[in-house]
Design an enzyme around this catalytic site. Structure first.
Site, PDB file in Angstrom:
ATOM      1  N   GLU A   1      13.189  -6.368   5.083  1.00  0.00           N
ATOM      2  CA  GLU A   1      12.116  -7.357   5.121  1.00  0.00           C
ATOM      3  C   GLU A   1      12.621  -8.709   5.590  1.00  0.00           C
ATOM      4  O   GLU A   1      13.621  -9.232   5.086  1.00  0.00           O
ATOM      5  CB  GLU A   1      11.463  -7.502   3.741  1.00  0.00           C
ATOM      6  CG  GLU A   1      10.326  -8.507   3.724  1.00  0.00           C
ATOM      7  CD  GLU A   1       9.511  -8.485   2.447  1.00  0.00           C
ATOM      8  OE1 GLU A   1       8.587  -9.317   2.329  1.00  0.00           O
ATOM      9  OE2 GLU A   1       9.786  -7.638   1.563  1.00  0.00           O
TER      10      GLU A   1
ATOM     11  N   ASP B   1       4.518  -3.800  -5.997  1.00  0.00           N
ATOM     12  CA  ASP B   1       4.230  -4.780  -7.046  1.00  0.00           C
ATOM     13  C   ASP B   1       3.480  -5.979  -6.474  1.00  0.00           C
ATOM     14  O   ASP B   1       3.052  -6.863  -7.214  1.00  0.00           O
ATOM     15  CB  ASP B   1       5.495  -5.200  -7.787  1.00  0.00           C
ATOM     16  CG  ASP B   1       6.589  -5.744  -6.885  1.00  0.00           C
ATOM     17  OD1 ASP B   1       6.331  -5.943  -5.674  1.00  0.00           O
ATOM     18  OD2 ASP B   1       7.714  -5.965  -7.384  1.00  0.00           O
TER      19      ASP B   1
ATOM     20  N   ASP C   1       6.972   0.782  -6.377  1.00  0.00           N
ATOM     21  CA  ASP C   1       7.921  -0.272  -6.736  1.00  0.00           C
ATOM     22  C   ASP C   1       8.246  -0.201  -8.224  1.00  0.00           C
ATOM     23  O   ASP C   1       7.339  -0.048  -9.051  1.00  0.00           O
ATOM     24  CB  ASP C   1       7.324  -1.654  -6.445  1.00  0.00           C
ATOM     25  CG  ASP C   1       7.631  -2.149  -5.048  1.00  0.00           C
ATOM     26  OD1 ASP C   1       8.613  -1.681  -4.442  1.00  0.00           O
ATOM     27  OD2 ASP C   1       6.878  -3.012  -4.560  1.00  0.00           O
TER      28      ASP C   1
ATOM     29  N   LYS D   1      11.052   2.548  -5.546  1.00  0.00           N
ATOM     30  CA  LYS D   1      11.739   1.577  -4.693  1.00  0.00           C
ATOM     31  C   LYS D   1      12.346   0.482  -5.556  1.00  0.00           C
ATOM     32  O   LYS D   1      11.683  -0.060  -6.438  1.00  0.00           O
ATOM     33  CB  LYS D   1      10.786   0.972  -3.659  1.00  0.00           C
ATOM     34  CG  LYS D   1      11.472  -0.033  -2.722  1.00  0.00           C
ATOM     35  CD  LYS D   1      10.606  -0.367  -1.525  1.00  0.00           C
ATOM     36  CE  LYS D   1       9.463  -1.281  -1.881  1.00  0.00           C
ATOM     37  NZ  LYS D   1       9.955  -2.644  -2.281  1.00  0.00           N
TER      38      LYS D   1
END
Length: 307
Positions: A199, A61, A100, A130
């Site tokens: 992340e 995204d 995403d 995801k």
């Protein structure tokens, strides 16, 4: 971690010598070969990334910022994701394409997650979706997996919740937060995720989480101890200059190269050196003479050029 038997060398089964990687291939890579993942948002970039040997392609995204010029990812819609995912799938033969799920397409409950996840999976041709976070979205993860839709998890800095986190900050720097991240990773694994993005997590924490999971981790700003790495293609190629995260290594300056090429093109157009003879098409002399005679017969004169 050894460097033999990469997923990209899996035995081909298609008539053209390659086959798409599956979740089973990605799982088997853990402890054997680090996974290379990059974003792609259209047919051309997918062709490049897939042809260069990436194991996974993420239609993130992040396209809201990189491709559409928005300030964040939150306004990206399911229809926009479908549009880009279809193009990426058309340009991919081997890498596993993951999409995403946009903000608020799954947080609102299991039913919404199933409907939106099924649409994204079925209509675009991606091979997995995801989701960000754990806790409240674990039922959605389980439901999607039970429905036959592979799910990749995402922990640490989750961009869809960046406002809640107080900005783009490293997550898991305190012992309690690191333990909570580990517990969430275990929960996502137990819910059926086939892999997990970490992340902006301290490298030692990400390494220990990775060592205690059975599924591969893919890091972005989480150190070399993960089972793989992912970057935004436009960041690593120097095509997107609005943000410059510390964890990005710039492998090329394509924006600079492209800018020079466009400037050279504009200059050649204005001075008349492009197009040259090798870029143009001719006509038989006799046919051209007949064309000119027809124009003269009609009395069509050349329009005067400006001073």
């Amino acid at each position: 971690m050894s460097t033999h038997t990469p997923p990209s060398s899996a035995t081909p089964t298609s008539g053209q010598g390659v086959r798409p990687l599956t979740t089973a291939d990605i799982r088997k890579a853990k402890g054997r070969q680090r996974l290379a993942m990059l974003t792609a948002y259209d047919y051309t970039s997918a062709r490049i990334v897939d042809g260069a040997g990436a194991d996974l392609i993420l239609v993130g995204d992040s396209l809201g910022m990189v491709m559409l010029g928005r300030e964040d990812t939150l306004s990206v819609t399911l229809d926009e994701m479908l549009h880009h995912c279809r193009a990426v799938v058309r340009g991919t033969r081997h890498a596993m394409v993951v999409a995403d799920m946009p903000f608020m397409t799954y947080e609102t409950g299991v039913r919404d997650a199933l409907l939106n996840g099924a649409r994204l999976f079925r209509e675009s041709g991606v091979r997995a979706v995801k989701l960000e976070g754990a806790g409240p979205v674990l039922p959605q993860v389980r439901a999607l997996v039970d429905a036959g839709i592979p799910v990749m998890g995402h922990l640490g800095l989750t961009p869809q919740r960046v406002a809640e986190m107080g900005g783009f900050k490293v997550q898991g720097r305190q012992a309690e937060a690191a333990l909570r991240l580990f517990d969430d990773a275990l929960a996502l694994q137990e819910a059926g995720c086939f892999s997990l993005v970490l992340e902006c997590v301290p490298a030692p924490v990400a390494e220990q989480v990775t060592a205690r999971l059975h599924i591969p981790t893919i890091g972005i700003g989480a150190g070399a101890g993960c089972d793989g790495q992912v970057l935004v293609l436009h960041d690593m190629l120097g095509l997107y200059g609005e943000l410059s995260p510390r964890f990005v290594k710039r492998y090329a300056d394509l924006a600079g190269m492209a800018g020079e090429a466009v400037a050279r093109y504009a200059h050649e157009v204005r001075e008349g050196s492009f197009p040259a003879a090798e870029h143009t098409f001719g006509i038989d002399d006799g046919q051209f003479e007949a064309f000119m005679a027809a124009l003269d017969k009609r009395g069509c004169r050349q329009t005067p050029t400006g001073e």
